[in-house]
Design a protein around this motif. Structure first.
Motif, PDB file in Angstrom:
ATOM      1  N   SER A  57     -23.263  -8.768  14.036  1.00  0.00           N
ATOM      2  CA  SER A  57     -22.220  -7.482  14.200  1.00  0.00           C
ATOM      3  C   SER A  57     -22.215  -7.535  15.527  1.00  0.00           C
ATOM      4  N   PHE A  58     -22.084  -6.411  16.405  1.00  0.00           N
ATOM      5  CA  PHE A  58     -21.103  -6.162  17.527  1.00  0.00           C
ATOM      6  C   PHE A  58     -22.559  -5.530  18.326  1.00  0.00           C
ATOM      7  N   LYS A  59     -23.800  -5.266  17.671  1.00  0.00           N
ATOM      8  CA  LYS A  59     -25.287  -5.072  17.672  1.00  0.00           C
ATOM      9  C   LYS A  59     -25.549  -5.713  18.764  1.00  0.00           C
ATOM     10  N   ASP A  60     -25.011  -7.007  18.537  1.00  0.00           N
ATOM     11  CA  ASP A  60     -25.911  -8.585  19.418  1.00  0.00           C
ATOM     12  C   ASP A  60     -25.592  -7.795  21.221  1.00  0.00           C
ATOM     13  N   SER A  82     -32.497   3.059  12.950  1.00  0.00           N
ATOM     14  CA  SER A  82     -31.038   1.947  12.097  1.00  0.00           C
ATOM     15  C   SER A  82     -30.804   2.064  11.534  1.00  0.00           C
ATOM     16  N   THR A  83     -29.870   1.816  10.429  1.00  0.00           N
ATOM     17  CA  THR A  83     -29.359   1.878   9.369  1.00  0.00           C
ATOM     18  C   THR A  83     -29.210   0.598   9.054  1.00  0.00           C
ATOM     19  N   GLY A  84     -29.702  -0.545  10.089  1.00  0.00           N
ATOM     20  CA  GLY A  84     -29.535  -1.940   9.684  1.00  0.00           C
ATOM     21  C   GLY A  84     -29.500  -3.032  10.742  1.00  0.00           C
ATOM     22  N   ASN A  85     -28.107  -2.482  11.455  1.00  0.00           N
ATOM     23  CA  ASN A  85     -27.669  -3.768  11.941  1.00  0.00           C
ATOM     24  C   ASN A  85     -28.021  -3.592  13.305  1.00  0.00           C
ATOM     25  N   THR A  86     -28.368  -3.161  14.176  1.00  0.00           N
ATOM     26  CA  THR A  86     -29.291  -2.710  14.969  1.00  0.00           C
ATOM     27  C   THR A  86     -30.859  -2.971  15.091  1.00  0.00           C
ATOM     28  N   SER A  87     -31.241  -2.995  13.917  1.00  0.00           N
ATOM     29  CA  SER A  87     -32.892  -3.056  13.786  1.00  0.00           C
ATOM     30  C   SER A  87     -32.037  -4.603  13.605  1.00  0.00           C
ATOM     31  N   ILE A 182     -11.678   1.841  15.316  1.00  0.00           N
ATOM     32  CA  ILE A 182     -12.844   1.278  15.504  1.00  0.00           C
ATOM     33  C   ILE A 182     -13.871   2.571  14.736  1.00  0.00           C
ATOM     34  N   PRO A 183     -14.417   1.476  13.734  1.00  0.00           N
ATOM     35  CA  PRO A 183     -15.444   2.719  13.298  1.00  0.00           C
ATOM     36  C   PRO A 183     -16.203   3.648  14.104  1.00  0.00           C
ATOM     37  N   VAL A 184     -17.197   4.876  12.851  1.00  0.00           N
ATOM     38  CA  VAL A 184     -17.923   5.691  14.043  1.00  0.00           C
ATOM     39  C   VAL A 184     -18.897   6.271  13.285  1.00  0.00           C
ATOM     40  N   ASN A 186     -22.724   6.483  15.064  1.00  0.00           N
ATOM     41  CA  ASN A 186     -23.904   7.078  16.406  1.00  0.00           C
ATOM     42  C   ASN A 186     -23.677   7.494  17.337  1.00  0.00           C
ATOM     43  N   ALA A 187     -21.503   6.597  17.515  1.00  0.00           N
ATOM     44  CA  ALA A 187     -20.621   6.764  18.274  1.00  0.00           C
ATOM     45  C   ALA A 187     -20.776   5.735  19.852  1.00  0.00           C
ATOM     46  N   GLY A 188     -21.483   5.106  19.529  1.00  0.00           N
ATOM     47  CA  GLY A 188     -22.140   4.623  20.766  1.00  0.00           C
ATOM     48  C   GLY A 188     -20.435   3.308  21.435  1.00  0.00           C
ATOM     49  N   ASN A 189     -20.630   3.042  20.090  1.00  0.00           N
ATOM     50  CA  ASN A 189     -19.598   1.487  20.449  1.00  0.00           C
ATOM     51  C   ASN A 189     -18.491   2.459  21.056  1.00  0.00           C
ATOM     52  N   ILE A 190     -17.522   3.366  20.488  1.00  0.00           N
ATOM     53  CA  ILE A 190     -16.607   3.872  21.037  1.00  0.00           C
ATOM     54  C   ILE A 190     -16.739   4.510  22.858  1.00  0.00           C
ATOM     55  N   ALA A 237     -24.006   1.742   7.008  1.00  0.00           N
ATOM     56  CA  ALA A 237     -23.893   1.533   8.525  1.00  0.00           C
ATOM     57  C   ALA A 237     -23.282   2.755   9.348  1.00  0.00           C
ATOM     58  N   ILE A 238     -22.900   3.451   8.536  1.00  0.00           N
ATOM     59  CA  ILE A 238     -21.730   4.722   9.898  1.00  0.00           C
ATOM     60  C   ILE A 238     -22.169   5.783   8.675  1.00  0.00           C
ATOM     61  N   ARG A 239     -23.352   5.842   8.232  1.00  0.00           N
ATOM     62  CA  ARG A 239     -24.164   7.235   7.453  1.00  0.00           C
ATOM     63  C   ARG A 239     -25.151   8.108   8.470  1.00  0.00           C
ATOM     64  N   ALA A 283     -15.763  -8.218   5.783  1.00  0.00           N
ATOM     65  CA  ALA A 283     -16.838  -7.398   6.724  1.00  0.00           C
ATOM     66  C   ALA A 283     -17.028  -6.219   6.129  1.00  0.00           C
ATOM     67  N   GLU A 284     -18.073  -6.288   6.806  1.00  0.00           N
ATOM     68  CA  GLU A 284     -19.250  -5.034   5.385  1.00  0.00           C
ATOM     69  C   GLU A 284     -18.166  -3.090   5.306  1.00  0.00           C
ATOM     70  N   PRO A 285     -18.970  -2.893   4.557  1.00  0.00           N
ATOM     71  CA  PRO A 285     -18.201  -1.127   4.653  1.00  0.00           C
ATOM     72  C   PRO A 285     -17.734  -0.727   5.299  1.00  0.00           C
ATOM     73  N   ALA A 286     -19.029  -0.426   6.342  1.00  0.00           N
ATOM     74  CA  ALA A 286     -18.487   0.187   7.519  1.00  0.00           C
ATOM     75  C   ALA A 286     -17.545  -0.026   8.604  1.00  0.00           C
ATOM     76  N   SER A 287     -17.173  -1.076   9.356  1.00  0.00           N
ATOM     77  CA  SER A 287     -15.991  -2.011   9.610  1.00  0.00           C
ATOM     78  C   SER A 287     -15.151  -1.376   9.082  1.00  0.00           C
ATOM     79  N   CYS A 288     -15.000  -1.562   7.671  1.00  0.00           N
ATOM     80  CA  CYS A 288     -13.382  -1.033   6.983  1.00  0.00           C
ATOM     81  C   CYS A 288     -13.594  -0.010   7.575  1.00  0.00           C
TER      82      CYS A 288
HETATM   83  N1  F0G Z   1     -19.947  -0.568  12.216  1.00  0.00           N
HETATM   84  C1  F0G Z   1     -21.362  -0.798  11.800  1.00  0.00           C
HETATM   85  C2  F0G Z   1     -21.034  -1.845  10.934  1.00  0.00           C
HETATM   86  C3  F0G Z   1     -22.427  -0.850  12.434  1.00  0.00           C
HETATM   87  O1  F0G Z   1     -24.003  -0.981  12.071  1.00  0.00           O
HETATM   88  C4  F0G Z   1     -22.656   0.791  13.056  1.00  0.00           C
HETATM   89  C5  F0G Z   1     -23.331   0.999  13.694  1.00  0.00           C
HETATM   90  C6  F0G Z   1     -21.191   1.374  13.606  1.00  0.00           C
HETATM   91  C7  F0G Z   1     -20.437   0.464  13.172  1.00  0.00           C
HETATM   92  C8  F0G Z   1     -21.169   2.821  14.153  1.00  0.00           C
HETATM   93  O2  F0G Z   1     -21.403   2.115  15.975  1.00  0.00           O
HETATM   94  O3  F0G Z   1     -22.898   3.730  15.744  1.00  0.00           O
HETATM   95  O4  F0G Z   1     -21.423   3.025  17.565  1.00  0.00           O
HETATM   96  O5  F0G Z   1     -20.439   4.518  16.765  1.00  0.00           O
HETATM   97  N2  F0G Z   1     -24.611   1.160  12.873  1.00  0.00           N
HETATM   98  C9  F0G Z   1     -26.378   1.304  13.917  1.00  0.00           C
HETATM   99  C10 F0G Z   1     -27.498   0.626  13.368  1.00  0.00           C
HETATM  100  C11 F0G Z   1     -25.953   3.098  13.652  1.00  0.00           C
HETATM  101  O6  F0G Z   1     -28.220   1.413  13.069  1.00  0.00           O
HETATM  102  O7  F0G Z   1     -26.923   0.057  13.053  1.00  0.00           O
HETATM  103  P1  F0G Z   1     -21.656   2.631  16.597  1.00  0.00           P
END
Ligand code: F0G
Length: 352
Positions: A57-60, A82-87, A182-184, A186-190, A237-239, A283-288
């Motif tokens: 994931s982009f978290k890296d 985390s919702t998973g990827n950050t962790s 872009i998915p949103v 916690n809104a850090g990535n946007i 991931a975006i819950r 790609a995982e659901p949140a990505s889509c």
């Molecule tokens: N897509 C994926 C796959 C994510 O894991 C996250 C966030 C987002 C989109 C949204 O990005 O939070 O910067 O707006 N995942 C976090 C986590 C919250 O804990 O892995 P964001």
């Protein structure tokens, strides 16, 4: 040879001689043209495939920077909600850097692949009977009274690392796209992408995209302009019902003439299957949510025909195998160990 983000972008990141050269060779991810969907939808469509990062994931991107700085500052432990990827990313980079890693997750609400990663990388895992927003509040409080470094995206080094994806998009396309979808959560990535596009434009006149961010309908706090106490969506991931970088997401959308909008779980799942089945990209659901959002804004006219559009695919489809199996309604055609029977099925001699 690609040496990772700290090496590649040292001039554009808060890197000093003392910053450890931490790397799992993150970044440099593919920008894949979606040829079939571009043709069908009348746009020039690409996906930034962040699932190709070392932990998928982009978290890296953000984590390499945050963990390197934690190490540089003498910290011995990092922590995140985390919702998973950050962790998963935190656990991997902590292992690499020799730091203790503490993660707090919502019990039962993170995808199996992500949990497996955190376990394998040796993190200390606490699953609370609450949601991400509750977990984030707890770790923020703890970080104020303990020496443990918080590595959620409220840590500014996370945003610094993640902005590099915008640099790569500009380099790969030759300029910024017209629209960045872009998915949103916690809104850090946007926030990070918008910072990256602005910085690159200031340096190299690469242009600025319209930022189109998409929340899941059941977790659309920004769109509804109210905190969602009990967010729900298939896209775990975006819950998230109370995004930490709320104001910055609104600012990115407003100043770029874009929009924060919402997509339904049904739209997310349609995009999830369409992407895999017509383009070979999983790609995982949140990505889509990004691709679902592109479709929604094409239908509404908010994205114009002929536009150059980049949709960010934030995480790898393999992160959440259960969602794939469940939504595809898959049950195998079970056969005896007999070649003739198999051939009869494949060659259509048996009705299914
Ligand atoms: N897509 C994926 C796959 C994510 O894991 C996250 C966030 C987002 C989109 C949204 O990005 O939070 O910067 O707006 N995942 C976090 C986590 C919250 O804990 O892995 P964001």
């Amino acid at each position: 040879m690609w040496k990772g983000l700290i090496h590649q972008y040292s001039q554009l990141l808060p890197v000093t001689e003392k910053t450890p050269k931490l790397s799992l060779q993150e970044g440099n991810t593919p920008l894949i043209p979606l040829e079939t969907l571009s043709e069908k939808w009348g746009i020039d469509l690409y996906v930034k495939y962040e699932g190709a990062n070392p932990t998928g994931s982009f978290k890296d991107r953000g984590m390499v920077m945050a963990v390197a700085k934690a190490k540089e500052d003498g910290s011995e432990a990092i922590m995140c909600a985390s919702t998973g990827n950050t962790s998963a990313a935190a656990a991997a980079y902590a292992a690499r850097a020799g730091l203790r890693c503490i993660i707090v997750i919502p019990y039962g609400k993170i995808a199996m692949g992500k949990l497996a990663q955190a376990v394998m990388y040796g993190a200390e895992i606490y699953a609370i009977e609450g949601n991400f927003d509750n977990a984030l509040q707890m770790v923020r409080n703890l970080s104020e009274v303990s020496p443990i470094t918080l590595v959620n995206s409220v840590n500014p080094y996370r945003i610094e690392g993640q902005k590099t994806a915008a640099f790569e998009v500009c380099d790969q396309l030759g300029s910024a796209p017209d629209v960045l979808a872009i998915p949103v959560g916690n809104a850090g990535n946007i926030t990070a992408y918008w910072k990256g596009f602005q910085e690159y434009h200031d340096l190299y006149k690469t242009g600025l995209p319209k930022m189109h961010g998409f929340e899941a309908e059941g977790a659309a706090a920004i769109v509804r302009n109210k905190v969602i106490e009990n967010p729900e969506t298939i896209a775990t991931a975006i819950r998230i019902g109370n995004p930490a970088s709320w104001d910055k997401a609104v600012e990115a959308a407003t100043t770029s003439n874009g929009k924060i909008d919402e997509v339904t779980d049904a739209e997310i799942l349609d995009a999830y299957q369409l992407l895999a089945q017509t383009e070979g990209v999983f790609a995982e659901p949140a990505s889509c949510a990004s691709l679902a959002g592109v479709k929604k804004h094409l239908d509404s006219g908010e994205i114009k025909k002929g536009s150059k559009v980049v949709a960010v695919l934030t995480g790898n489809g393999l992160k959440d195998p259960n969602c794939a199996i469940d939504t595809a309604n898959f049950s195998p055609i079970q056969l005896p160990n007999n070649e003739n029977v198999l051939f009869d099925h494949i060659l259509g001699r048996v009705a299914h």
